[in-house]
Scaffold this active site. Structure first.
Site, PDB file in Angstrom:
ATOM      1  CG  PHE A  85      -0.212   0.047   2.530  1.00 15.83           C
ATOM      2  CD1 PHE A  85       0.056   1.251   3.163  1.00 15.83           C
ATOM      3  CD2 PHE A  85       0.223  -1.124   3.143  1.00 15.83           C
ATOM      4  CE1 PHE A  85       0.732   1.301   4.374  1.00 15.83           C
ATOM      5  CE2 PHE A  85       0.904  -1.091   4.352  1.00 15.83           C
ATOM      6  CZ  PHE A  85       1.153   0.126   4.967  1.00 15.83           C
ATOM      7  CB  CYS A  86       1.864   3.884  -1.568  1.00 16.56           C
ATOM      8  SG  CYS A  86       0.967   3.817  -3.124  1.00 16.56           S
ATOM      9  CB  THR A  87       0.004   8.437  -0.182  1.00 15.64           C
ATOM     10  OG1 THR A  87       1.194   8.433   0.595  1.00 15.64           O
ATOM     11  CG2 THR A  87      -0.914   9.555   0.295  1.00 15.64           C
ATOM     12  CB  CYS A 139       1.668  -0.046  -3.710  1.00 15.30           C
ATOM     13  SG  CYS A 139       0.009   0.582  -3.774  1.00 15.30           S
ATOM     14  CB  ILE A 182      -3.351   5.420   2.941  1.00 12.94           C
ATOM     15  CG1 ILE A 182      -2.202   4.424   3.026  1.00 12.94           C
ATOM     16  CG2 ILE A 182      -3.822   5.819   4.336  1.00 12.94           C
ATOM     17  CD1 ILE A 182      -0.872   5.053   3.392  1.00 12.94           C
TER      18      ILE A 182
END
Length: 305
Positions: free
Chosen positions: A177-179, A184, A206
């Site tokens: 996952f990433c922002t 990702c 996220i």
């Protein structure tokens, strides 16, 4: 808290051969509507975070989707009491997120997209290796429970993390996952190219997870770092509790600002040993200009609007 301004984050990996000619058109469109932020254009796609009124941003999304290549462009929403950007920029880049791996093509192949409502089930599996594809300073602000941080300072270091730490895990289930989803997505492509068999990614990142999942059902812990003057957002996607060191740009807490190494605009406990006396003198002068601009009721680049 007021939700006076809407912030949208968006990206798509898609071949844009005419990305250079798109730049002035897109810049003019945003400037005419008082939209602020940054949009990156490259041959591999589009990536941007912008702020404005809901009506103006709706017009921008409609405009972008008239291009058949961007017709399914997705976006994430958060909110701000103030405008967290100083101007509108549309930049031409080699990559819309820089990994330094020119042969990686997310538009051709990526990991399995997991929607936010199914994410809890995936990461609750004890056999899943959960990786935060962001940098260490972002991880420190907040992350999912039991996530592994690659310990990176920039995304270019992610391939080294994979090669040095996950070589024997290629048959394991990997969830990343990433922002907002973009890092990702490229990271999942890289891992598949390296022979990892089962790679998952949080669709929308996220920000989409916080938008869709109620706090009492959430497995997210802390706040989410964002790359604008809000510094972080909480689970309601409004301004979080972190400030920023304007010398090194790292997020800092109220406790960090009590450190003897903290001097507003000049240094913090994270960077006090990373800068020279000449650099700190320059930061000191910049901070003086920030204070003068505030006294004159003017804007200064580097300060909140």
């Amino acid at each position: 808290m007021s939700k006076a301004f809407v912030v949208i984050a968006m990206y798509k990996f898609v071949r844009l051969d005419d990305y250079q000619t798109m730049q002035p058109i897109l810049l003019s469109f945003c400037q005419e509507r008082q939209i602020f932020g940054t949009i990156l254009l490259a041959e591999e796609g589009i990536n941007g975070t912008v702020v404005g009124s809901r009506q103006d941003l709706g017009e921008l999304l409609t405009f972008l989707k008239t291009d058949s290549r961007l017709s399914d462009l997705e976006h994430k929403e958060s909110y701000s009491e103030d405008i967290p950007f100083h101007r509108m920029k549309v930049k031409l880049k080699k990559e819309i997120v820089t990994m330094g791996q020119p042969n990686i093509k997310p538009s051709h192949r990526t990991g399995i997209r997991i929607q936010p409502k199914q994410w809890n089930e995936i990461i609750s599996d004890p056999d899943v290796i959960l990786i935060d594809a962001r940098n260490e300073y972002e991880f420190q602000v907040g992350s999912f429970k039991d996530a592994i941080s690659p310990g990176t300072t920039n995304f270019r270091e992610f391939p080294d993390f994979v090669n040095n730490n996950l070589e024997g895990q290629k048959t394991k289930k990997i969830a990343m996952f990433c922002t907002g989803g973009i890092r990702c997505e490229k990271a999942s492509t890289y891992m598949l190219e390296q022979g990892f068999e089962e790679v998952y990614q949080l669709n929308g990142g996220i920000l989409k997870y916080l938008e869709e999942i109620e706090q009492d059902e959430s497995l997210w812990e802390g706040e989410c770092f964002v790359f604008d003057s809000r510094i972080s957002v909480d689970h309601q996607l409004v301004d979080g509790s972190f400030e920023q060191c304007f010398a090194c740009r790292r997020p800092i807490t109220d406790e960090d600002m009590k450190s003897k190494d903290y001097e507003k605009g000049v240094s913090c406990l994270h960077c006090i040993n990373e800068t020279t006396a000449e650099q700190r003198a320059a930061f000191n002068e910049r901070q003086r200009q920030v204070i003068l601009a505030k006294q004159r009721n003017q804007k200064h680049i580097g300060a909140k609007m």
